[in-house]
Design a protein around this motif. Structure first.
Motif, mmCIF file in Angstrom:
data_model
loop_
_atom_site.group_PDB
_atom_site.id
_atom_site.type_symbol
_atom_site.label_atom_id
_atom_site.label_comp_id
_atom_site.label_asym_id
_atom_site.label_seq_id
_atom_site.Cartn_x
_atom_site.Cartn_y
_atom_site.Cartn_z
ATOM 1 N N VAL A 419 79.006 58.579 34.377
ATOM 2 C CA VAL A 419 79.319 59.734 35.232
ATOM 3 C C VAL A 419 78.464 60.937 34.835
ATOM 4 N N PRO A 435 80.682 67.908 36.098
ATOM 5 C CA PRO A 435 81.555 66.758 35.818
ATOM 6 C C PRO A 435 82.983 67.213 35.549
ATOM 7 N N VAL A 448 86.736 62.525 39.654
ATOM 8 C CA VAL A 448 85.362 62.154 40.017
ATOM 9 C C VAL A 448 85.303 61.661 41.462
ATOM 10 N N TRP A 452 83.146 63.359 44.596
ATOM 11 C CA TRP A 452 81.944 62.619 44.997
ATOM 12 C C TRP A 452 81.526 62.948 46.422
#
Length: 455
Positions: A419, A435, A448, A452
């Motif tokens: 990631v 992140p 996440v 996205w």
């Protein structure tokens, strides 16, 4: 003879004999050594507490206890004498607890892994803080408890155990080394732990927590120490929060089943189990400050699974424990058809699924059942992880690709590395995207997936 059942009168008779014979003769007569941990205080004089407690039994039960029959510590002689109404003081200070070493190690790390001098203002500040902590009872402390010399010496005990230190280490303990390595392995998390302990003591929140609730400390393992663990348990046992969590689950059409093993109290125990289940606070200790507890921070869980989560650090989430339970159930069944059915449920990935190609690009499948429609071939992606961080792989012919689990253990560090690479290489065109920072792996994966953007 009931050990410890001594009266005030019997203790006074033992003191009178001690005074009449003198210390040396009294100790020799009953074969006791000089007290090493606690002293009995009476009319301004000090007496060897173990010897007095042992000889007091002669007056109440016909004979004195032998030195090897009991200890002079807080569980035997010191406790018996206090119960009889006498003052007992510590000869030496108690060993440093994990919470105290965490604060000292945090100070050493902030000082570049060097020990601090006695006259350093930070040593003075830490000394004052340690004396406010409720871990050690006042009766177990003497006048030098966590004084400047002791605190400064502890910083050198830690710093001289650092892997880069070339000289001879000072006299530290095994716990010093353990906490040091936890700081080296997880510096950000352990710094947060130290800050939470420091903050809780300064504002008074952690100064009066009950640390002994009669439970076996071996049932609970928390590298963050006893104070934050006590606050965690207090939140979990908040009856008001528990009632609100249960009401919210039922209102949404849910059932009071354990989120780890599926146990349902009412189905097993009938009316006696109706409406009952425990709550587990899922926010990691190093993140759980004194802020308001949200219902989403609580998971419904049975008593057995609750103990298993707390038993050994790092604590699994209820979802991670569920994977273990399902795997164990499947492996212990004897019916081949049941084994196949259980293994099938275990090998199905949990949503969402994170997939990475050989260039490090990331793709999200919010529904793993759509893999057949969205993945063209089994070698399209190099790495994949399901909603619990377990590795997955694509298999099957083109147009008929499915996802299956490769292992039942989560791969936290590997997933986070993928990631991080994605954000550093492919997300730079979106400068506001960073992140996610969640420590809990399942929460991290969900964050996440929500962040996205399809490239």
């Amino acid at each position: 003879m009931p050990k410890g059942a001594i009266t005030k009168v019997a203790v006074l008779k033992a003191i009178a004999e001690y005074d009449a014979l003198g210390r040396s003769e009294f100790l020799a007569k009953y074969r006791f050594n000089e007290a090493r941990s606690y002293l009995l205080m009476h009319k301004g004089r000090e007496y060897d507490s173990k010897a007095i407690a042992g000889v007091a039994h002669k007056w109440d039960h016909g004979r004195a206890l032998l030195p090897e029959e009991f200890s002079g510590g807080k569980d035997h002689a010191a406790a018996w004498l206090k119960r009889a109404g006498f003052e007992v003081k510590a000869v030496k200070n108690p060993d440093w607890a994990r919470d105290e070493i965490i604060l000292a190690c945090d100070l050493v790390m902030a000082n570049g892994w060097r020990g601090l001098a006695v006259n350093d203002p930070r040593v003075n500040e830490l000394s004052g803080l340690l004396q406010l902590m409720p871990i050690h009872a006042e009766a177990d402390r003497n006048e030098k408890f966590r004084n400047l010399n002791g605190v400064a010496r502890k910083t050198f005990d830690i710093s001289t155990r650092h892997p880069d230190y070339q000289g001879k280490p000072t006299n530290g303990g095994a716990l010093d080394i353990q906490v040091l390595h936890e700081f080296l392995a997880r510096p950000a998390e352990m710094t947060e732990v130290a800050q939470l302990i420091r903050q809780g003591i300064n504002v008074g929140d952690l100064q009066a927590l009950p640390l002994d609730d009669g439970e076996d400390p071996d049932d609970y393992s928390a590298p963050e120490g006893r104070l934050l663990m006590s606050r965690h348990k207090r939140r979990e046992r908040n009856k008001g929060l528990r009632k609100k969590k249960i009401a919210a689950v039922l209102k949404q059409g849910g059932t009071l089943t354990c989120e780890a093993c599926g146990f349902h109290f009412e189905r097993v125990y009938g009316d006696r189990g109706s409406g009952y289940i425990e709550c587990h606070h899922v926010v990691p200790l190093h993140q759980a400050g004194e802020g308001r507890t949200k219902l989403s921070d609580l998971a419904l869980i049975c008593a057995n699974c609750h103990r298993m989560i707390h038993r050994r650090a790092p604590w699994p989430t209820p979802g991670e424990l569920r994977i273990t339970v399902e795997f164990r159930r499947a492996s212990s069944l004897n019916d081949p058809d049941s084994i196949t059915q259980q293994q099938s449920s275990i090998t199905l990935p949990a949503d969402p699924v994170l997939l990475f190609d050989e260039d490090g690009r990331m793709f999200i499948l919010h529904d793993s059942a759509l893999a057949e429609d969205l993945i063209e071939s089994e070698d399209e992606f190099r790495e994949g992880y399901d909603g619990y961080g377990r590795p997955v792989r694509a298999q099957g012919d083109p147009g008929h690709v499915t996802l299956e689990l490769v292992a039942t253990e989560a791969q936290d560090s590997e997933l986070r590395a993928h990631v991080q690479l994605y954000y550093s290489v492919f997300a730079t065109r979106h400068p506001t995207r960073i992140p996610p920072q969640e420590t809990d792996l399942a929460a991290f994966i969900r964050a996440v997936a929500e962040d996205w953007v399809e490239e």
